[in-house]
Write an enzyme that holds these catalytic residues in place. Structure first.
Site, mmCIF file in Angstrom:
data_model
loop_
_atom_site.group_PDB
_atom_site.id
_atom_site.type_symbol
_atom_site.label_atom_id
_atom_site.label_comp_id
_atom_site.label_asym_id
_atom_site.label_seq_id
_atom_site.Cartn_x
_atom_site.Cartn_y
_atom_site.Cartn_z
ATOM 1 C CG ASP A 117 1.042 -2.656 10.513
ATOM 2 O OD1 ASP A 117 1.842 -2.006 9.817
ATOM 3 O OD2 ASP A 117 0.242 -3.479 10.037
ATOM 4 N NE ARG A 122 -2.222 -4.301 -0.855
ATOM 5 C CZ ARG A 122 -1.799 -3.668 0.234
ATOM 6 N NH1 ARG A 122 -0.741 -4.094 0.874
ATOM 7 N NH2 ARG A 122 -2.444 -2.619 0.687
ATOM 8 C CB THR A 142 2.694 0.806 6.096
ATOM 9 O OG1 THR A 142 1.316 0.599 6.459
ATOM 10 C CG2 THR A 142 3.538 0.478 7.308
ATOM 11 C CG ASP A 184 -2.018 -0.073 8.118
ATOM 12 O OD1 ASP A 184 -2.792 0.869 7.868
ATOM 13 O OD2 ASP A 184 -2.088 -1.183 7.563
ATOM 14 N N GLY A 203 0.842 -1.209 0.000
ATOM 15 C CA GLY A 203 0.000 0.000 0.000
ATOM 16 C C GLY A 203 0.870 1.249 0.000
ATOM 17 C CG ASP A 252 3.245 -6.630 7.725
ATOM 18 O OD1 ASP A 252 2.716 -6.123 6.702
ATOM 19 O OD2 ASP A 252 2.590 -7.086 8.672
ATOM 20 N NE ARG A 263 -4.278 -5.380 5.200
ATOM 21 C CZ ARG A 263 -4.026 -5.362 3.930
ATOM 22 N NH1 ARG A 263 -4.975 -5.631 3.076
ATOM 23 N NH2 ARG A 263 -2.840 -5.079 3.479
HETATM 24 O O1 F6P Z 1 -1.612 -1.344 4.721
HETATM 25 C C1 F6P Z 1 -2.125 -0.119 4.389
HETATM 26 C C2 F6P Z 1 -3.594 -0.197 4.099
HETATM 27 O O2 F6P Z 1 -4.020 1.081 3.722
HETATM 28 C C3 F6P Z 1 -4.476 -0.760 5.206
HETATM 29 O O3 F6P Z 1 -4.778 0.175 6.215
HETATM 30 C C4 F6P Z 1 -5.677 -1.211 4.438
HETATM 31 O O4 F6P Z 1 -6.349 -2.221 5.133
HETATM 32 C C5 F6P Z 1 -5.081 -1.744 3.167
HETATM 33 O O5 F6P Z 1 -3.848 -1.073 3.003
HETATM 34 C C6 F6P Z 1 -5.932 -1.556 1.936
HETATM 35 O O6 F6P Z 1 -5.277 -2.124 0.850
HETATM 36 P P1 F6P Z 1 -5.738 -1.992 -0.665
HETATM 37 O O7 F6P Z 1 -5.459 -0.583 -1.091
HETATM 38 O O8 F6P Z 1 -4.889 -2.972 -1.380
HETATM 39 O O9 F6P Z 1 -7.187 -2.289 -0.686
#
Ligand code: F6P
Length: 318
Positions: free
Chosen positions: A124, A66, A120, A122, A5, A97, A166
């Protein structure tokens, strides 16, 4: 490369890596679309001038993805061959991660030097107090919740506001405290729905006319944000409830000064580590000092939530 992300400040990190390479007189190649681009040999030579005027830009000029293919042995083999072909001797991965897991696997299989820069929203990642993008996303969320508060209070409504995260409640908890939320629901603590109902009842009794409940995307109450709203409407009919999902707007925008400075510091350190012959490390921030730690720990270490903040949030709802 930037991977996973995207996060505000990734461009500032790219700029820092490129400029540090130029400073130390080593050539730098950008890889488009994370591991996808590594497999497709989607490379670009980057010089100090290639990264002019990007420190303030959201998103990532290298794009991100990804990659499913990099999870396969065949995909990683092609990636290794592409790197050899280009005479690339080390890899700096800016991501979270999932991206670090790919880097560790790649190093295990091909003994290829890898350094991670935590990027990120997040926050995390174990081994750093802050990830690049978190501060900006947090401020974006607070600004959005402030706006929702205006309309909530004009109509005496209860709003459920879903923020990203998430697996992690950092944005929810900090934005919740910063924006004065009534309740904060995070993945790390399931305090039960009864508690939320009690708190909402109490706030009506004590004269509050509108309320905000901040919910992390991955909260473990067993209900999504719409189901939560319905649950409250059924149990507390006196409330007029609305839902607002902030979504991907939290990932965009110009990075905050904090994220730009963090990205600049971590980018330089990552290049210096590679030049020192180091591998499997992640750069990070601890007590406002730039540090490096095992990238494996960064993935496996998990994260913990600040209980003092939860307590503060509780006291603030008095
Ligand atoms: O990891 C970053 C993040 O924004 C999370 O907070 C979220 O759950 C996820 O990516 C969403 O991913 P995508 O943009 O692939 O739907």
């Amino acid at each position: 490369m930037t991977s996973g992300g995207d996060a505000p400040g990734m461009n500032a990190a790219i700029r820092s890596v490129v400029r540090a390479c130029a400073y130390y007189r080593v050539s730098c190649v950008g890889i488009y679309r994370g591991y996808e681009g590594l497999i497709d040999a989607d490379f670009i030579e980057l010089t100090a001038r290639s990264v002019n005027n990007i420190i303030n830009k959201g998103g990532t000029i290298l794009k991100s993805a990804r990659s499913k293919e990099f999870r396969t042995k065949e995909g990683r083999k092609i990636a290794f061959e592409n790197l050899k072909e280009q005479n690339i001797e080390g890899l700096i991965v800016i991501g979270g991660d999932g991206s670090f897991t790919g880097a560790v696997l790649f190093n295990e299989e091909y003994n290829f030097p890898v350094i991670g820069i935590p990027g990120t929203i997040d926050n995390d990642i174990f081994g750093t107090s802050h990830t690049i993008g978190y501060d900006t996303a947090l401020n974006t969320a607070v600004e959005a919740i402030d706006k929702i508060r205006d309309t909530a209070s004009s109509h005496n409504r209860l709003f459920f506001v879903e923020v990203m995260g998430r697996d992690a409640g950092f944005i929810a908890l900090n934005a919740g405290v910063g924006a004065g939320a009534e309740e904060i629901l995070i993945p790390e603590e399931n305090l039960g729905l009864d508690r939320m109902l009690e708190s909402l009842k109490k706030s009506r009794r004590t004269g509050k006319s509108s309320s905000i409940v901040v919910v992390a995307e991955g909260d473990k109450s067993g209900k999504n944000v719409y189901e939560l709203a319905k649950y409250v409407e059924e149990n507390l009919p006196e409330y007029d409830v609305r839902v607002s999902i902030l979504g991907h707007m939290q990932r965009g925008g110009s990075p905050s000064c904090f994220d730009r400075v963090l990205a600049s510091r971590l980018g330089v350190k990552s290049v210096e580590l590679l030049l020192d012959g180091k591998t499997n490390l992640m750069v990070g921030l601890k007590d406002n000092e730039v540090i490096s730690s095992s990238i494996l720990e960064a993935i496996k270490g998990g994260h913990s939530i600040n209980h003092e903040l939860l307590r503060v949030s509780d006291i603030m709802t008095t």
